[in-house]
Design a protein around this motif. Structure first.
Motif, short mmCIF file in Angstrom:
data_model
loop_
_atom_site.label_atom_id
_atom_site.label_comp_id
_atom_site.label_asym_id
_atom_site.label_seq_id
_atom_site.Cartn_x
_atom_site.Cartn_y
_atom_site.Cartn_z
N UNK A 184 12.54 -46.58 37.24
CA UNK A 184 12.57 -45.23 37.80
C UNK A 184 12.69 -44.18 36.70
N UNK A 185 11.74 -43.25 36.67
CA UNK A 185 11.83 -42.07 35.81
C UNK A 185 11.85 -42.40 34.33
N UNK A 186 12.65 -41.62 33.59
CA UNK A 186 12.77 -41.82 32.16
C UNK A 186 11.95 -40.82 31.37
N UNK A 187 11.80 -41.13 30.08
CA UNK A 187 11.05 -40.28 29.17
C UNK A 187 9.84 -41.04 28.66
N UNK A 188 8.76 -40.34 28.43
CA UNK A 188 7.53 -40.98 27.98
C UNK A 188 7.69 -41.59 26.60
N UNK A 197 7.56 -40.95 37.43
CA UNK A 197 6.84 -42.13 37.93
C UNK A 197 7.84 -43.24 38.27
N UNK A 198 7.52 -43.99 39.33
CA UNK A 198 8.33 -45.13 39.77
C UNK A 198 7.39 -46.30 40.02
N UNK A 199 7.79 -47.47 39.58
CA UNK A 199 6.97 -48.66 39.83
C UNK A 199 7.88 -49.87 40.07
N UNK A 200 7.28 -50.91 40.65
CA UNK A 200 8.05 -52.09 41.05
C UNK A 200 7.33 -53.35 40.60
N UNK A 211 5.03 -46.86 43.12
CA UNK A 211 5.78 -46.44 44.29
C UNK A 211 5.86 -44.91 44.35
N UNK A 212 6.49 -44.41 45.37
CA UNK A 212 6.66 -42.97 45.55
C UNK A 212 7.42 -42.38 44.36
N UNK A 213 6.90 -41.28 43.83
CA UNK A 213 7.57 -40.61 42.71
C UNK A 213 8.95 -40.11 43.13
N UNK A 214 9.89 -40.13 42.19
CA UNK A 214 11.17 -39.49 42.44
C UNK A 214 10.94 -37.98 42.42
#
Length: 374
Positions: A184-188, A197-200, A211-214
């Motif tokens: 979830x999230x973070x820095x590039x 961006x969020x991914x699973x 997944x749905x963006x925070x």
């Protein structure tokens, strides 16, 4: 989710059938004993020495490294909890995984992660998650492009690469939600633009899904998984003029909602979920322990003993076990083991026991910790 569970169960059954066939066809595990009896003996070998035991023979190696070996241990209720700690040395920037045998109190070191994960500016740039009953650790965010992901498998005592994340990220939150590993999230790049961006990651398929963006940028502080939901908070920040922001992800609906006011304002430390309840070890004063009640959106202090502050120095990393125990790892990798109990009136209390670490750990600090059953 039901389809995924069914596929997982079928794979486990298939592995177990192949496992039994392997046992039958290969050389005897222990000469003079039926393989069924010999297997029961191998199941009771202590996890830290599996690497040594695998070198005894090819049949022992095939037996111990088969996924059904762990399945059999769990079925017979003889798998044991071990505490795994991601530690770093502030002076040398060395990072290292250590594991504590909770039964004997003995520590042992894990093999080093791939080189690309050791060349990082800070261990906090990486994020870790675990599948405790599968005996696996996941470390995300390494490599030159900050997309790499690796998994540690306790049965083989080895690290291996899995499919890289879709998006590069550092200083982000990760957690296990219904068997899927979320990022979830973070820095590039750790210094530039933040990402929502969020991914699973699905360990069964070795694939990542967007997944749905925070809805907002959240500075990395802490997160917790409670049932089907992942709670992410950025915590309080100096000069404490504004309340922290927080979001809650619902895995069933693939939606985010704002964290309730009481939850985010009272989240003043590192968290652990015990039997579906959210607890925090506060990072101020004498490090009181609190528990969250969603029924009225309030936090209440946990009664009983205080965390042994004279032996525990920040930073802290916290995790829990299925039996209700909580483990707080502090600077020098000293460990406080707490037993949490709930009274008839709904109040919680805790009793602490110290597990001192070797003097050689004095310069190490914890970044995260996890309990695996092996």
């Amino acid at each position: 989710m039901a389809e995924s569970e069914t596929r997982s169960n079928l794979n486990t059954i298939k592995d177990h059938e192949e496992y039994e066939e392997t046992i039958t066809k290969t050389q005897p595990l222990i000469p003079g004993l039926p393989n069924e009896i010999a297997e029961l003996c191998l199941l009771r070998l202590p996890y830290p020495y599996h690497a040594l035991f695998r070198s005894v023979s090819s049949s022992w190696n095939k037996t111990i490294t088969n996924p059904s070996f762990l399945f059999s241990k769990q079925s017979l209720s003889i798998s044991s909890p071990y505490l795994f700690v991601f530690a770093f040395n502030k002076s040398t920037a060395k990072i290292q995984w250590q594991s504590l045998d909770l039964a004997s109190g003995r520590w042992f070191v894990l093999p080093p992660m791939p080189n690309s994960f050791t060349k990082i500016s800070s261990p906090h740039a990486l994020s870790c998650a675990s599948s405790s009953r599968q005996g696996k650790l996941f470390v995300l965010g390494g490599g030159d492009a900050n997309r790499s992901a690796v998994v540690y498998t306790a049965l083989t005592n080895r690290w291996s690469f899995v499919s890289p994340m879709r998006n590069p990220r550092t200083y982000f939150n990760a957690g296990n939600v219904n068997g899927k590993i979320m990022a979830v999230g973070g820095s590039v790049d750790g210094f530039g633009e933040a990402t929502t961006e969020v991914e699973s990651y699905d360990p069964e398929c070795d694939t990542w899904t967007v997944l749905k963006r925070v809805p907002m940028v959240l500075a990395k502080y802490d997160s917790a998984v409670i049932g089907k939901e992942m709670c992410v908070t950025e915590g309080w920040a100096w000069p404490f003029m504004f309340p922290p922001m927080g979001q809650v992800y619902d895995s069933d609906e693939n939606t985010w909602r704002e964290m309730s006011g009481g939850m985010k304002e009272g989240w003043t430390g590192v968290s652990v979920v015990i039997r579906g309840r959210l607890f925090v070890i506060s990072e101020h004063g004498d490090f009181p322990m609190k528990v969250y009640f969603s029924e009225d959106d309030t936090w209440r202090y946990v009664s009983g003993e205080k965390l042994p502050g004279d032996k525990m120095r920040r930073p802290f990393a916290v995790t829990g076990a299925d039996d209700g125990r909580v483990f707080v790892v502090a600077g020098g990798l000293n460990v406080a083991e707490g037993t949490v109990s709930e009274g008839e009136n709904g109040e919680f209390s805790v009793v602490w026991r110290m597990v001192s670490s070797p003097q050689s750990f004095v310069h190490f600090s914890p970044s995260s910790c996890h309990v695996l059953y092996v």
